[in-house]
Design a protein around this motif. Structure first.
Motif, PDB file in Angstrom:
ATOM      1  N   ALA A 167      22.948 -12.635  -3.708  1.00 28.29           N
ATOM      2  CA  ALA A 167      21.964 -11.564  -3.664  1.00 28.29           C
ATOM      3  C   ALA A 167      20.660 -12.037  -4.284  1.00 28.29           C
ATOM      4  CB  ALA A 167      22.489 -10.351  -4.420  1.00 28.29           C
ATOM      5  N   GLU A 168      19.603 -11.985  -3.493  1.00 30.34           N
ATOM      6  CA  GLU A 168      18.303 -12.387  -4.018  1.00 30.34           C
ATOM      7  C   GLU A 168      17.625 -11.193  -4.671  1.00 30.34           C
ATOM      8  OE1 GLU A 168      16.276 -15.978  -1.733  1.00 30.34           O
ATOM      9  OE2 GLU A 168      16.474 -14.179  -0.507  1.00 30.34           O
ATOM     10  N   SER A 169      17.012 -11.439  -5.785  1.00 33.79           N
ATOM     11  CA  SER A 169      16.305 -10.389  -6.491  1.00 33.79           C
ATOM     12  C   SER A 169      14.877 -10.289  -5.957  1.00 33.79           C
ATOM     13  CB  SER A 169      16.289 -10.705  -7.983  1.00 33.79           C
ATOM     14  OG  SER A 169      15.453 -11.822  -8.228  1.00 33.79           O
ATOM     15  N   PRO A 170      14.187  -9.191  -6.264  1.00 38.14           N
ATOM     16  CA  PRO A 170      12.791  -9.078  -5.863  1.00 38.14           C
ATOM     17  C   PRO A 170      11.938 -10.214  -6.440  1.00 38.14           C
ATOM     18  CG  PRO A 170      13.609  -6.948  -6.572  1.00 38.14           C
ATOM     19  CD  PRO A 170      14.679  -7.946  -6.864  1.00 38.14           C
ATOM     20  N   ALA A 171      12.216 -10.623  -7.669  1.00 41.44           N
ATOM     21  CA  ALA A 171      11.439 -11.699  -8.293  1.00 41.44           C
ATOM     22  C   ALA A 171      11.642 -13.026  -7.567  1.00 41.44           C
ATOM     23  CB  ALA A 171      11.817 -11.835  -9.758  1.00 41.44           C
ATOM     24  N   THR A 172      12.852 -13.295  -7.114  1.00 39.47           N
ATOM     25  CA  THR A 172      13.127 -14.529  -6.377  1.00 39.47           C
ATOM     26  C   THR A 172      12.359 -14.560  -5.068  1.00 39.47           C
ATOM     27  OG1 THR A 172      15.337 -14.603  -7.340  1.00 39.47           O
ATOM     28  CG2 THR A 172      14.960 -15.952  -5.393  1.00 39.47           C
ATOM     29  N   ARG A 173      12.352 -13.440  -4.358  1.00 44.96           N
ATOM     30  CA  ARG A 173      11.633 -13.377  -3.079  1.00 44.96           C
ATOM     31  C   ARG A 173      10.118 -13.433  -3.298  1.00 44.96           C
ATOM     32  NH1 ARG A 173      13.985 -14.114   1.833  1.00 44.96           N
ATOM     33  NH2 ARG A 173      12.771 -12.453   2.749  1.00 44.96           N
ATOM     34  N   ALA A 174       9.630 -12.812  -4.359  1.00 47.90           N
ATOM     35  CA  ALA A 174       8.192 -12.887  -4.651  1.00 47.90           C
ATOM     36  C   ALA A 174       7.802 -14.329  -4.969  1.00 47.90           C
ATOM     37  CB  ALA A 174       7.834 -11.966  -5.813  1.00 47.90           C
ATOM     38  N   ASN A 175       8.657 -15.037  -5.681  1.00 40.89           N
ATOM     39  CA  ASN A 175       8.402 -16.439  -5.992  1.00 40.89           C
ATOM     40  C   ASN A 175       8.356 -17.271  -4.707  1.00 40.89           C
ATOM     41  OD1 ASN A 175       8.013 -18.571  -7.971  1.00 40.89           O
ATOM     42  ND2 ASN A 175      10.030 -19.288  -7.321  1.00 40.89           N
ATOM     43  N   ALA A 176       9.272 -17.017  -3.772  1.00 36.36           N
ATOM     44  CA  ALA A 176       9.283 -17.734  -2.496  1.00 36.36           C
ATOM     45  C   ALA A 176       8.005 -17.437  -1.706  1.00 36.36           C
ATOM     46  CB  ALA A 176      10.513 -17.351  -1.687  1.00 36.36           C
ATOM     47  N   PHE A 177       7.544 -16.190  -1.741  1.00 38.60           N
ATOM     48  CA  PHE A 177       6.302 -15.816  -1.063  1.00 38.60           C
ATOM     49  C   PHE A 177       5.108 -16.554  -1.669  1.00 38.60           C
ATOM     50  CE2 PHE A 177       2.495 -13.117  -1.172  1.00 38.60           C
ATOM     51  CZ  PHE A 177       2.231 -12.993   0.183  1.00 38.60           C
ATOM     52  N   LEU A 178       5.020 -16.555  -2.998  1.00 42.17           N
ATOM     53  CA  LEU A 178       3.903 -17.222  -3.663  1.00 42.17           C
ATOM     54  C   LEU A 178       3.937 -18.734  -3.424  1.00 42.17           C
ATOM     55  CD1 LEU A 178       3.828 -15.170  -6.971  1.00 42.17           C
ATOM     56  CD2 LEU A 178       2.107 -15.142  -5.144  1.00 42.17           C
ATOM     57  N   SER A 179       5.117 -19.314  -3.370  1.00 42.66           N
ATOM     58  CA  SER A 179       5.234 -20.749  -3.070  1.00 42.66           C
ATOM     59  C   SER A 179       4.716 -21.038  -1.669  1.00 42.66           C
ATOM     60  CB  SER A 179       6.685 -21.210  -3.178  1.00 42.66           C
ATOM     61  OG  SER A 179       7.135 -21.146  -4.493  1.00 42.66           O
ATOM     62  N   ALA A 180       5.116 -20.212  -0.708  1.00 43.71           N
ATOM     63  CA  ALA A 180       4.640 -20.401   0.666  1.00 43.71           C
ATOM     64  C   ALA A 180       3.136 -20.191   0.752  1.00 43.71           C
ATOM     65  CB  ALA A 180       5.372 -19.437   1.598  1.00 43.71           C
ATOM     66  N   LEU A 181       2.621 -19.209   0.040  1.00 46.96           N
ATOM     67  CA  LEU A 181       1.187 -18.942   0.041  1.00 46.96           C
ATOM     68  C   LEU A 181       0.424 -20.114  -0.569  1.00 46.96           C
ATOM     69  CD1 LEU A 181      -0.956 -16.782   0.706  1.00 46.96           C
ATOM     70  CD2 LEU A 181      -0.620 -15.869  -1.585  1.00 46.96           C
ATOM     71  N   GLY A 182       0.933 -20.649  -1.654  1.00 54.62           N
ATOM     72  CA  GLY A 182       0.282 -21.784  -2.309  1.00 54.62           C
ATOM     73  C   GLY A 182       0.298 -23.044  -1.466  1.00 54.62           C
ATOM     74  N   GLN A 183       1.314 -23.204  -0.632  1.00 51.51           N
ATOM     75  CA  GLN A 183       1.420 -24.380   0.221  1.00 51.51           C
ATOM     76  C   GLN A 183       0.769 -24.173   1.582  1.00 51.51           C
ATOM     77  OE1 GLN A 183       5.616 -25.088   0.404  1.00 51.51           O
ATOM     78  NE2 GLN A 183       5.751 -25.673  -1.745  1.00 51.51           N
ATOM     79  N   GLY A 184       0.315 -22.967   1.860  1.00 54.37           N
ATOM     80  CA  GLY A 184      -0.282 -22.677   3.157  1.00 54.37           C
ATOM     81  C   GLY A 184       0.749 -22.636   4.276  1.00 54.37           C
ATOM     82  N   ASP A 185       1.979 -22.287   3.941  1.00 50.48           N
ATOM     83  CA  ASP A 185       3.084 -22.241   4.895  1.00 50.48           C
ATOM     84  C   ASP A 185       3.164 -20.847   5.522  1.00 50.48           C
ATOM     85  OD1 ASP A 185       5.460 -22.460   6.295  1.00 50.48           O
ATOM     86  OD2 ASP A 185       6.722 -22.490   4.493  1.00 50.48           O
ATOM     87  N   VAL A 186       2.560 -20.689   6.705  1.00 48.58           N
ATOM     88  CA  VAL A 186       2.515 -19.379   7.353  1.00 48.58           C
ATOM     89  C   VAL A 186       3.914 -18.897   7.715  1.00 48.58           C
ATOM     90  CG1 VAL A 186       1.619 -18.098   9.332  1.00 48.58           C
ATOM     91  CG2 VAL A 186       0.164 -19.758   8.176  1.00 48.58           C
ATOM     92  N   ASP A 187       4.779 -19.794   8.167  1.00 48.60           N
ATOM     93  CA  ASP A 187       6.151 -19.392   8.493  1.00 48.60           C
ATOM     94  C   ASP A 187       6.881 -18.885   7.258  1.00 48.60           C
ATOM     95  OD1 ASP A 187       5.941 -19.991  11.213  1.00 48.60           O
ATOM     96  OD2 ASP A 187       6.491 -22.092  10.886  1.00 48.60           O
TER      97      ASP A 187
END
Length: 146
Positions: free
Chosen positions: A31-51
């Motif tokens: 089970a992923e927590s909201p914080a884990t998913r927010a971290n994944a979003f911020l990582s993708a945003l920081g890397q410019g990973d649109v997918d």
């Protein structure tokens, strides 16, 4: 004196506790927590990973292709923007809504940067958490889609 072939009750209880602990860890990792998913979003945003951004966020009822174009424009406009984040915690407003508190360090390449606290709104769809990208604070990241 112990006889051969008999197990001590302490050993049996110890083994059962270890098995229960391993089972609990295995169960909680699924089970992923909201914080884990927010971290994944911020990582993708920081890397410019649109997918990666699209897989961890939602943008209301808009079609995926129009949202993809908006995120591609955002990533292009913020190509040289560097930031760092530190997740401070999350709080659930309800079963389907949560907020993740994040300290954002804008312009992370500047040694004199200071943090600002932002709240990332999360929505639970099915059994997964997603960043509510339409509700993000526009001061968090340059050229966020509207």
């Amino acid at each position: 004196m112990n006889r051969a072939g008999k197990a001590s009750p302490l050993v049996v209880i110890g083994i059962l506790c270890v098995v229960a602990l391993v089972g609990a860890i295995f169960f909680l990792q699924g089970a992923e927590s909201p914080a884990t998913r927010a971290n994944a979003f911020l990582s993708a945003l920081g890397q410019g990973d649109v997918d990666g951004i699209l897989s961890t966020s939602t943008f209301g009822d808009e079609p995926v292709e129009s949202v993809r174009k908006k995120w591609e424009k955002t990533v292009h406009r913020a190509e040289f923007y560097r930031f760092h984040w530190d997740i401070k915690g999350s709080s659930n407003a309800s079963e389907e809504e949560a907020n993740v508190a994040v300290d954002m360090y804008k312009h992370a390449d500047n040694p004199n940067t200071t943090s600002s606290r932002v709240q990332i709104p999360m929505i639970k769809i099915g059994d997964k958490w997603f960043v509510d990208a339409k509700s993000l604070n526009r001061d968090m990241f340059p050229a966020l889609p509207r």
